[in-house]
Enzyme design. Structure first.
Site, PDB file in Angstrom:
ATOM      1  CE  LYS A  87      -6.937 -38.598 -75.886  1.00  0.00           C
ATOM      2  NZ  LYS A  87      -6.328 -38.253 -74.535  1.00  0.00           N
ATOM      3  CD  GLU A  96      -3.773 -36.593 -71.324  1.00  0.00           C
ATOM      4  OE1 GLU A  96      -3.625 -35.354 -71.314  1.00  0.00           O
ATOM      5  OE2 GLU A  96      -4.722 -37.169 -71.907  1.00  0.00           O
ATOM      6  CB  CYS A 113     -20.518 -35.227 -66.057  1.00  0.00           C
ATOM      7  SG  CYS A 113     -21.355 -36.709 -66.655  1.00  0.00           S
TER       8      CYS A 113
END
Length: 497
Positions: free
Chosen positions: A174, A177, A282
């Site tokens: 996933k 988006e 990060c």
């Protein structure tokens, strides 16, 4: 009418049943370039069910077969990396050179995964008891879920799926988006490399899709990279549903500069690590802890270098691109007002940057804030943008104390020419990844990536030995055979198949 990007299920594009969509922007232009479909819970169930049906055949495939597919994938990706880099630049905004660097780091993990035959070897103890042998096997977990962030649309998925596939698992990815096209592109490349249909699935979506993956009974493990609040939610939800979880959270990475350091090297490092990929890493250095005696000189050197940076469209040879969305740009820019109200010195204000790009792009130039109070949100929050803070400290002990007091423990660095100070730092600092005169200490792929404290939930780090352990289960076998069998005659040269 703009393009609508769907999902990837059973080796082909699939629209699903949900009619919900979200815009995908080109951040350098500020315009919508396509829509992406947002999967419903029913869509996720259908995709995972198809993946689960394809998994047993891949689980039973030989190591030689799996390795052949991964080698082919590696060669295809290396040959076509410029094509993927252009996708990353168009949807994330990072400059092309940075996009190519992201792909190169992802390829390192593919390289390691190609050595799966060695990495999955078990152990063997002959005659542990009279005529009894004991040995261990490493077997795949099953269907695994990967939820990746917007800042590394290619590299972060490749932290996980090459190792998962090499170990014999099937994968449901996933992606964010905000920049989903790279994942579909990688899925198509895996099919071209010979991966059987259904073994690698891409489900696009938002929180509804994530929640469905976290609790789906056919998903055996979940891998996630993102902010700390979401990582904690992912860990709690998925672990509560009985799944293995590796959830890598946020960071506030400090770089301690001691008086004996090479200040030119330190200034270069601070700029490179603070503003690469517009600070949306990060492992970006977001706080420079400068010892007071050299702080003025170091800030001056950093400021001098920042003046040479060119901000603009990533396709034009600029040093730094835009932020991912207008909303995120505005949020990051808001910290400059907070800094001023908290008494910090805004040395370089990125809001006034002249850009080589469209006026409507999501621009914020490199920003430097000096004398940041530890109580300020500018210090405490993970800003995730091109904002470099300077905190002045009396010396080594105070610097390490600040680092160790942070709720985060992802990455840190020390710049010094004193070997004793460096060795002491690596032992005393409470952070998972440490750089010594290296500003972004991301481990090479045959080691493992992951932080401490609020930067990692669960014990499993990403890729390397920890990755292979996460995507496999160990089985111990105790065996006794009373009489050997006869295999017959075959004078042919033995071959893998």
């Amino acid at each position: 009418m703009s393009e609508t990007l769907g999902h990837w299920v059973h080796g082909a594009a699939w629209d699903g049943t949900s009619t919900r969509t979200a815009p995908v922007y080109n951040p350098a232009l500020g315009t919508v370039q396509k829509q992406v479909r947002l999967a419903s819970t029913a869509d996720v169930d259908a995709a995972v069910t198809a993946t689960a049906a394809a998994w047993p055949a891949w689980r039973d495939a030989s190591i030689a077969k799996r390795t052949t597919v991964l080698f082919a994938f590696r060669e295809l990706l290396n040959a076509r990396k410029e094509e993927l880099a252009a996708i990353l630049t168009a949807e994330h905004g990072k400059v092309l050179s940075d996009a190519l660097g992201e792909i190169a780091r992802g390829l390192e993990v593919v390289d390691v995964a190609c050595g799966v035959g060695h990495l999955l070897k078990g152990t063997y103890s002959e005659n542990a008891s009279t005529d009894v042998d004991v040995y261990t096997l490493r077997q795949p977990v099953g269907v695994v879920g990967v939820i990746s962030p917007f800042n590394f649309p290619a590299m972060v998925p490749m932290w996980f799926f090459p190792i998962a596939l090499a170990a014999g698992n099937a994968v449901v990815l996933k992606p964010s988006e905000k920049d989903p096209t790279a994942s579909i592109w990688l899925a198509e490349l895996l099919r071209e490399a010979g991966l059987p249909d259904g073994v690698f699935t891409v489900v696009n979506g938002d929180k509804e899709a994530v929640d469905a993956l976290l609790v789906h009974p056919d998903i055996r493990s979940v891998s996630f990279v993102g902010s700390t609040p979401i990582a904690q939610y992912i860990y709690t939800t998925a672990a509560g549903a009985g799944k293995r979880v590796q959830a890598l959270g946020g960071a506030k990475n400090h770089m301690l500069v001691l008086p004996d350091a090479d200040l030119d090297l330190a200034a270069d490092a601070a700029v490179n690590a603070g503003f690469g990929s517009a600070g949306e890493r990060c492992m970006a250095v977001s706080v420079v802890l400068a010892v007071e005696s050299i702080a003025d000189e170091l800030v001056a050197k950093i400021t001098e270098r920042m003046a040479t940076l060119r901000t603009g469209d990533g396709t034009r040879g600029c040093d730094m691109g835009p932020l991912i969305t207008r909303e995120h740009r505005d949020k990051v820019a808001g910290y400059l007002d907070i800094a001023a109200s908290d008494g910090a010195d805004v040395v370089v204000d990125g809001r006034g940057v002249e850009v080589d790009g469209a006026a409507d792009g999501f621009w914020l130039g490199p920003t430097l804030i000096d004398r940041v109070p530890l109580e300020s949100a500018v210090y405490r929050d993970e800003i995730f943008g091109p904002v470099l803070s300077v905190v002045r400290v009396p010396g080594y002990e105070e610097g390490v104390g600040i680092i160790n007091a942070s709720v985060y423990g992802n990455g840190t660095a020390i710049f010094t020419n004193d070997g004793g100070a460096a060795r002491r730092f690596q032992r005393e600092v409470e952070v998972g990844m440490v750089g010594i005169n290296v500003p972004i200490p991301v481990p090479v792929a045959y080691h493992s990536f992951g932080g401490w404290k609020a930067s990692l939930f669960g014990d499993a780090k990403a890729y390397g030995p920890a990755g292979f352990a996460f995507f496999t289960r160990e089985k111990a076998v105790t065996s006794r055979w009373l009489d050997p069998s006869h295999g017959g005659l075959n004078l042919g040269f033995p071959q893998n198949a």
